[in-house]
Design a protein around this motif. Structure first.
Motif, PDB file in Angstrom:
ATOM      1  N   PHE A  49       0.820  -1.218   0.000  1.00 57.86           N
ATOM      2  CA  PHE A  49       0.000   0.000   0.000  1.00 57.86           C
ATOM      3  C   PHE A  49       0.856   1.270   0.000  1.00 57.86           C
ATOM      4  O   PHE A  49       0.308   2.366   0.141  1.00 57.86           O
ATOM      5  CB  PHE A  49      -0.901   0.033   1.239  1.00 57.86           C
ATOM      6  N   SER A  50       2.154   1.152  -0.172  1.00 55.77           N
ATOM      7  CA  SER A  50       3.033   2.302   0.064  1.00 55.77           C
ATOM      8  C   SER A  50       2.771   3.470  -0.873  1.00 55.77           C
ATOM      9  O   SER A  50       3.089   4.610  -0.556  1.00 55.77           O
ATOM     10  CB  SER A  50       4.507   1.871  -0.035  1.00 55.77           C
ATOM     11  N   GLY A  51       2.182   3.211  -2.039  1.00 59.14           N
ATOM     12  CA  GLY A  51       1.902   4.289  -2.978  1.00 59.14           C
ATOM     13  C   GLY A  51       0.468   4.782  -2.950  1.00 59.14           C
ATOM     14  O   GLY A  51       0.059   5.576  -3.810  1.00 59.14           O
ATOM     15  N   VAL A  52      -0.319   4.326  -1.976  1.00 61.51           N
ATOM     16  CA  VAL A  52      -1.745   4.657  -1.931  1.00 61.51           C
ATOM     17  C   VAL A  52      -1.958   5.952  -1.149  1.00 61.51           C
ATOM     18  O   VAL A  52      -1.488   6.091  -0.011  1.00 61.51           O
ATOM     19  CB  VAL A  52      -2.565   3.529  -1.285  1.00 61.51           C
ATOM     20  N   THR A  53      -2.654   6.882  -1.754  1.00 58.54           N
ATOM     21  CA  THR A  53      -3.090   8.107  -1.076  1.00 58.54           C
ATOM     22  C   THR A  53      -4.509   8.417  -1.518  1.00 58.54           C
ATOM     23  O   THR A  53      -4.951   7.972  -2.580  1.00 58.54           O
ATOM     24  CB  THR A  53      -2.197   9.307  -1.423  1.00 58.54           C
ATOM     25  N   TYR A  54      -5.220   9.192  -0.718  1.00 60.24           N
ATOM     26  CA  TYR A  54      -6.562   9.598  -1.120  1.00 60.24           C
ATOM     27  C   TYR A  54      -6.507  10.434  -2.389  1.00 60.24           C
ATOM     28  O   TYR A  54      -7.402  10.343  -3.239  1.00 60.24           O
ATOM     29  CB  TYR A  54      -7.237  10.383   0.011  1.00 60.24           C
ATOM     30  N   GLU A  55      -5.465  11.254  -2.522  1.00 63.50           N
ATOM     31  CA  GLU A  55      -5.334  12.072  -3.727  1.00 63.50           C
ATOM     32  C   GLU A  55      -5.233  11.193  -4.957  1.00 63.50           C
ATOM     33  O   GLU A  55      -5.869  11.460  -5.982  1.00 63.50           O
ATOM     34  CB  GLU A  55      -4.098  12.973  -3.607  1.00 63.50           C
TER      35      GLU A  55
ATOM     36  N   PRO B 259       3.374   2.370  -9.477  1.00 67.32           N
ATOM     37  CA  PRO B 259       2.751   3.555  -8.866  1.00 67.32           C
ATOM     38  C   PRO B 259       1.261   3.691  -9.135  1.00 67.32           C
ATOM     39  O   PRO B 259       0.555   4.334  -8.356  1.00 67.32           O
ATOM     40  CB  PRO B 259       3.540   4.716  -9.485  1.00 67.32           C
ATOM     41  N   ASP B 260       0.775   3.108 -10.228  1.00 65.01           N
ATOM     42  CA  ASP B 260      -0.658   3.167 -10.528  1.00 65.01           C
ATOM     43  C   ASP B 260      -1.370   1.856 -10.232  1.00 65.01           C
ATOM     44  O   ASP B 260      -2.493   1.634 -10.679  1.00 65.01           O
ATOM     45  CB  ASP B 260      -0.877   3.561 -11.998  1.00 65.01           C
ATOM     46  N   GLY B 261      -0.712   0.971  -9.494  1.00 63.94           N
ATOM     47  CA  GLY B 261      -1.338  -0.280  -9.120  1.00 63.94           C
ATOM     48  C   GLY B 261      -0.969  -1.426 -10.036  1.00 63.94           C
ATOM     49  O   GLY B 261      -0.241  -1.272 -11.024  1.00 63.94           O
ATOM     50  N   THR B 262      -1.506  -2.623  -9.713  1.00 67.06           N
ATOM     51  CA  THR B 262      -1.144  -3.863 -10.402  1.00 67.06           C
ATOM     52  C   THR B 262      -2.409  -4.625 -10.787  1.00 67.06           C
ATOM     53  O   THR B 262      -2.908  -5.426  -9.993  1.00 67.06           O
ATOM     54  CB  THR B 262      -0.258  -4.738  -9.493  1.00 67.06           C
ATOM     55  N   PRO B 263      -2.950  -4.399 -11.982  1.00 68.89           N
ATOM     56  CA  PRO B 263      -4.173  -5.116 -12.384  1.00 68.89           C
ATOM     57  C   PRO B 263      -3.985  -6.626 -12.474  1.00 68.89           C
ATOM     58  O   PRO B 263      -4.825  -7.380 -12.015  1.00 68.89           O
ATOM     59  CB  PRO B 263      -4.496  -4.509 -13.752  1.00 68.89           C
ATOM     60  N   ILE B 264      -2.872  -7.065 -13.091  1.00 65.54           N
ATOM     61  CA  ILE B 264      -2.604  -8.499 -13.260  1.00 65.54           C
ATOM     62  C   ILE B 264      -1.349  -8.846 -12.479  1.00 65.54           C
ATOM     63  O   ILE B 264      -0.308  -8.210 -12.646  1.00 65.54           O
ATOM     64  CB  ILE B 264      -2.404  -8.867 -14.749  1.00 65.54           C
TER      65      ILE B 264
ATOM     66  N   PRO C 230      -0.503  -4.659  -5.482  1.00 69.70           N
ATOM     67  CA  PRO C 230       0.482  -3.734  -4.952  1.00 69.70           C
ATOM     68  C   PRO C 230       0.486  -2.383  -5.681  1.00 69.70           C
ATOM     69  O   PRO C 230       0.461  -2.343  -6.912  1.00 69.70           O
ATOM     70  CB  PRO C 230       1.812  -4.456  -5.164  1.00 69.70           C
ATOM     71  N   CYS C 231       0.534  -1.326  -4.886  1.00 68.65           N
ATOM     72  CA  CYS C 231       0.683   0.027  -5.405  1.00 68.65           C
ATOM     73  C   CYS C 231       1.858   0.630  -4.646  1.00 68.65           C
ATOM     74  O   CYS C 231       1.727   0.971  -3.471  1.00 68.65           O
ATOM     75  CB  CYS C 231      -0.605   0.828  -5.196  1.00 68.65           C
ATOM     76  N   ASN C 232       2.991   0.723  -5.326  1.00 70.01           N
ATOM     77  CA  ASN C 232       4.222   1.176  -4.675  1.00 70.01           C
ATOM     78  C   ASN C 232       5.141   1.793  -5.721  1.00 70.01           C
ATOM     79  O   ASN C 232       4.685   2.110  -6.825  1.00 70.01           O
ATOM     80  CB  ASN C 232       4.901  -0.006  -3.955  1.00 70.01           C
ATOM     81  N   ASP C 233       6.406   1.946  -5.400  1.00 68.15           N
ATOM     82  CA  ASP C 233       7.329   2.577  -6.348  1.00 68.15           C
ATOM     83  C   ASP C 233       7.457   1.779  -7.637  1.00 68.15           C
ATOM     84  O   ASP C 233       7.611   2.346  -8.716  1.00 68.15           O
ATOM     85  CB  ASP C 233       8.711   2.727  -5.698  1.00 68.15           C
ATOM     86  N   GLU C 234       7.372   0.446  -7.527  1.00 72.98           N
ATOM     87  CA  GLU C 234       7.485  -0.392  -8.723  1.00 72.98           C
ATOM     88  C   GLU C 234       6.209  -0.357  -9.561  1.00 72.98           C
ATOM     89  O   GLU C 234       6.252  -0.577 -10.773  1.00 72.98           O
ATOM     90  CB  GLU C 234       7.785  -1.841  -8.332  1.00 72.98           C
TER      91      GLU C 234
END
Length: 954
Positions: free
Chosen positions: A753-759, A776-781, A770-774
């Motif tokens: 969750f390290s890249g998750v913000t309300y913004e 940043p816009d999330g991981t659909p697959i 995962p949504c993180n530095d690797e």
């Protein structure tokens, strides 16, 4: 913006499969480049040119019936409909000419001539496309007189509790019919009659309530007039503002716009940009939100010393202070581990985070668990062992690229209906279907969807069936050797191959165990392995077994062996039951895991939390829910903080659970209603509904979506504020000002969750972890290039028969499930009009079993197991096979879990709800447990009615 007509794959927003060739054309003097196959209407819309329309909508295939969207095209005769005309290179189009104006006004005159003159009193006033288009084309009068006498006096259909059908306002645009077919896939509506006699008909000219209509609301959403209109809109008028939020029912996580008048909800409209639902909905999310303001909702805190005492209404300060003092007293007398907490899968990630933090940091124990224990804990264990991550691998959109779909131990049409509609659309396009289920669910055989194989497995033998499927794949050369060699551990794979290839695992050898014909198993295995992209979707019929974790690992083995993982259209996909089951697990609700599925014994991980939280955490796992019950009966577990779960109704062996709760000295229940668990509570803290929450939910596809408060909490406090207040009273300070600050802490301490913000959520709509530095816009697959654990690990899945098996005393096997209109323990849906479709839990029996026992359809029957007995009404059906009976658990008085046993999964203690040996007999009176339940309920209602109201601060 309108959708393309042909070739563009517009199925719920999935990207096109074909390469898009660009073409140039001119519309009203503007040169435009769009993909080949785009409709003229879509091309014009992308250029900012809005062509008048009535039958066209951005959620349905073009139809071309209304004739308002006609245009002129150089070199073509006539006036083609722009919605059904694809663009061509060099095309020159005009959308506004005197002739087109005359044609459109003429068309609109015909519509209005067959329409009532009640625009000022029409409930759709201000939200009516017919009114809008009349203004757009400049219609000022009607020359023909009103011909609608044929149907203007037709009676309204008020049968549906949520919407009305007024045929006098129908313009026969077909949008409702097409929405029922294309979006929902039920085909419940049709157009009957011709000309002025045309009507929208439900079923065989039936009232909506009696037809096949499932009240998903797609027809209401598609209607351009007030023909189909929500009764709340008729009563309250049009909304003044809207707020986008997320549904709080199943694990699909549909996005909705809550349309509001001040603090009151006018209607819930499925959000077209909702990435989980793509503008669709079901009867629960669309209409069954009235429980939030139900008269039975408790909005003031209450306390009592004994459960036989009347409730006493008190201030928030007194309730929190009393709960904290009792917990401190119990710990001082019985030790730190004498209390614990249960987090809720109906609450937000932020609220769940605070509860597990309170237990670990405030109580000083790891005695925290969640309802995922009794539903999907085997998913977490099984997928973690094989793939390295405790969650599903795909997006819901991914199913639109599947060629073969396996549905195992799940009934999406009832449990996850919005996903089911998407699945059925793909099946109508030609995908093949394999259903593995003891019961003939709707997907097996319906007028428009039919399974290629229905493997009607005997309850409790899932592992044996998967081994026989694997045997065929391994012995017939169907393994994807290249994928396995590159992506999986070699030694483990070789051991697995040798195991499944043994003769005792063949379909022929296993047929006597599973009850599934060997030929069907072989056919299904070949189809899964060779049919193209193959995806597996599974539910509680997989996990709620003594070998639930083993079955999950067996599913992962099949996906790895055939290379069906790591791309669109494939994967292993658990269908989560409640709205935030995934999130409650992600947030560290299990006693052995900190958030992010990291073991509590890991010194490095624990040190991160200790530094951030300013406390020393216990390194040993705490008690699971079943262990809490055993410890309570043994006298060592004395206090429980239970947020948003009704464990008395939902957990197995009800009498055992009730006895454990009765042995505790302080139970704090935080919920909307006085549920079954609250009968044993000493403190009741009123909860807040999803309409009163700020935060996030995480759905079954790992999608994190915002939940936004649309009204102030009726109890005066949000759930996160209540937990924070209790923590402060316990002596562990929490001082958050908004749930967004809690999410910041989640992101700081949870790598996925390290890249998750309300913004970011507001900007992107949602993200999948995962949504993180690797990413940043999330991981659909997930698992595209490698598995999270590195190399995938095959695990041998030896079939071990359940101890819960049929005997001479208990010859039938009971299995349980859900129904479309009701949700989980029914606390929410039972307090809505959904009871019109399902007002009681019933027992489905095969006619042969009923005949053997002298039972007729509708008789009351006693259902007895080694744990207890209850009484249900019998429904005779061949949906269940001989030897198997089936019921739901939505009504507390049915006592379904009085019968289920405490047998559980070997790895996770997930109860074996799906296999209970029972006897069924015809009876004429309720069971002893039901008589006790009725007396207890009467007493509790009297105690509630007699409650004292104490002024705040007293």
């Amino acid at each position: 913006m309108l959708e393309t007509v042909i070739k563009r794959d517009r199925d719920y927003g999935t990207p096109a499969r074909v390469a898009e060739q660009q073409v140039s054309l001119t519309i009203d003097g503007q040169e435009i480049r769009v993909p080949a196959g785009t409709s003229v209407m879509r091309a014009a819309a992308e250029a900012g040119i809005n062509i008048p329309k009535l039958c066209a909508t951005d959620s349905l295939e073009a139809f071309g019936s209304c004739r308002l969207c006609v245009v002129e095209i150089d070199g073509r005769r006539g006036y083609p409909a722009s919605c059904t005309t694809p663009v061509e290179d060099g095309m020159v189009v005009r959308t506004e000419t005197p002739k087109l104006h005359d044609l459109r006004r003429g068309v609109m005159e015909l519509y209005i001539s067959d329409h009532p003159l009640d625009c000022l009193t029409c409930p759709a006033n201000g939200d009516c496309e017919l009114q809008d288009m009349a203004g757009v084309v400049g219609l000022r009068n009607v020359r023909y007189g009103y011909q609608g006498a044929n149907h203007l006096n037709d009676a309204k259909d008020e049968s549906n509790p949520y919407f009305t059908y007024d045929p006098s306002k129908c313009i026969v645009c077909n949008r409702c019919v097409r929405a029922c077919e294309e979006t929902q896939g039920t085909f419940a509506l049709t157009i009957s009659g011709k000309g002025f006699d045309s009507r929208v008909s439900a079923g065989q000219d039936q009232p909506f309530l009696d037809s096949e209509c499932v009240s998903c609301g797609a027809c209401v959403q598609a209607c351009p007039t007030a023909t189909l209109e929500e009764k709340t809109v008729i009563m309250m008028g049009q909304a003044e503002h809207s707020v986008v939020t997320t549904c709080a029912y199943c694990g699909v996580g549909c996005g909705f716009k809550a349309e509001m008048k001040g603090q009151e909800v006018v209607r819930m409209v499925p959000w077209k940009d909702g990435q989980a639902n793509r503008g669709h909905s079901c009867v629960k999310g669309r209409f069954a939100w009235g429980y939030a303001t139900h008269k039975e909702r408790v909005t003031k805190p209450m306390i009592r010393k004994n459960i036989t005492d009347p409730w006493r209404e008190v201030s928030w300060d007194e309730a929190i202070s009393y709960a904290a003092s009792e917990f401190k007293r119990l710990q001082a007398k019985h030790g730190r581990d004498s209390i614990g907490g249960i987090t809720s899968s109906r609450c937000t990630n932020e609220e769940t985070w605070l509860v597990q933090k309170l237990v670990r940091a405030g109580f000083g124990t790891n005695n925290v668990d969640t309802c995922a224990r009794v539903c999907h804990s085997p998913t977490g264990y099984g997928l973690k062992q094989t793939l390295g991550e405790s969650a599903g691998t795909q997006t819901f959109d991914s199913v639109m690229y599947s060629d073969v779909v396996v549905v195992m131990g799940a009934n999406p049409s009832s449990g996850h209906p919005v996903f089911a509609s998407r699945l059925k659309r793909r099946l109508r396009q030609g995908a093949r279907l394999i259903v593995i289920d003891p019961r003939r669910i709707e997907l097996v055989s319906s007028p428009h969807v039919k399974a290629d194989y229905h493997l009607q497995v005997r309850p409790g033998t899932n592992v044996a069936l998967l081994s026989s499927l694997a045997h065929v794949i391994a012995t017939e050369g169907l393994i994807n050797e290249a994928f396995v060699a590159e992506r999986c551990e070699t030694k483990a794979f070789q051991q697995w191959r040798e195991f499944v290839s043994r003769p005792e695992n063949s379909p022929e050898a296993m047929e006597a165990v599973t009850g599934v014909p060997a030929a069907a198993v072989r056919g299904a295995a070949r189809l899964y392995a060779t049919g193209g992209n193959a995806a597996i979707y599974y539910g509680l019929g997989v996990t709620e077994h003594s070998q639930g974790s083993t079955t999950v690992m067996g599913i992962a083995n099949l996906a790895m062996a055939t290379g069906n993982i790591g791309r669109e259209g494939v994967g292993v996909n658990p269908l989560r039951g409640q709205n935030n089951v995934q999130g409650s697990c992600d947030m560290g609700s299990f006693p052995h895991e900190l958030p992010g599925y990291r073991h509590i014994s890991d010194d490095v991980v624990r040190a991160e939390f200790e530094h951030d939280w300013g406390v020393t955490l216990q390194p040993e796992p705490g008690l699971r829910i079943p262990n809490m019950f055993e410890a309570a009966l043994a006298g060592s577990f004395k206090g429980l903080y239970c947020q948003g779960e009704d464990i008395v109704q939902s957990d197995p062996n009800t009498q055992h659970v009730a006895a454990a709760l009765a042995a505790m000295e302080c139970i704090v229940v935080q919920d909307l209603f006085l549920n079954e668990t609250a009968k044993y509570a000493h403190v009741f803290l009123p909860g807040s509904s999803f309409l009163e929450k700020d935060g996030t939910f995480t759905n079954a596809e790992r999608r994190i979506s915002r939940v936004r408060k649309v009204m102030e909490p009726r109890n005066g406090m949000g759930d996160w504020e209540v937990t924070m207040a209790l923590s402060n009273a316990m002596g562990y300070p929490m001082n958050y000002r908004h749930p967004g600050e809690i999410m910041d802490e989640i992101a700081r301490l949870t790598p996925t969750f390290s890249g998750v913000t309300y913004e970011k959520l507001d900007r992107l709509g949602s993200v999948q972890w995962p949504c993180n530095d690797e990413a940043p816009d999330g991981t659909p697959i997930m698992h595209i290039d490698e598995f999270v654990r590195g190399k995938g690990k095959f695990i041998i899945t030896q079939y071990v028969p359940t101890e819960e098996r049929s005997t001479r005393k208990f010859p039938l096997l009971l299995t349980t499930g859900r129904i479309l209109s009701q949700y989980n323990v029914g606390a929410q849906t039972r307090r809505t009009h959904n009871v019109m479709w399902h007002a009681e839990d019933v027992l489905e029996m095969h006619p042969q079993d009923a005949e053997d026992r002298g039972v007729s359809d509708g008789d009351w029957v006693g259902v007895q197991s080694r744990s207890g007995e209850t009484v249900l009404r019998a429904v005779l059906t061949d949906r269940v096979q001989p030897g198997v009976v089936y019921t739901t658990f939505h009504f507390p008085e049915s006592g379904a879990n009085v019968v289920t046993t405490d047998n559980s999964d070997w790895a996770t203690n997930c109860p074996e709800y799906k296999v209970t040996a029972v006897q069924v007999m015809r009876v004429s009176q309720p069971s002893e447990w039901q008589r006790q339940w009725s007396r207890f309920s009467d007493i509790q209602q009297k105690l509630l009615a007699d409650r004292e109201t104490v002024p705040a601060g007293k």
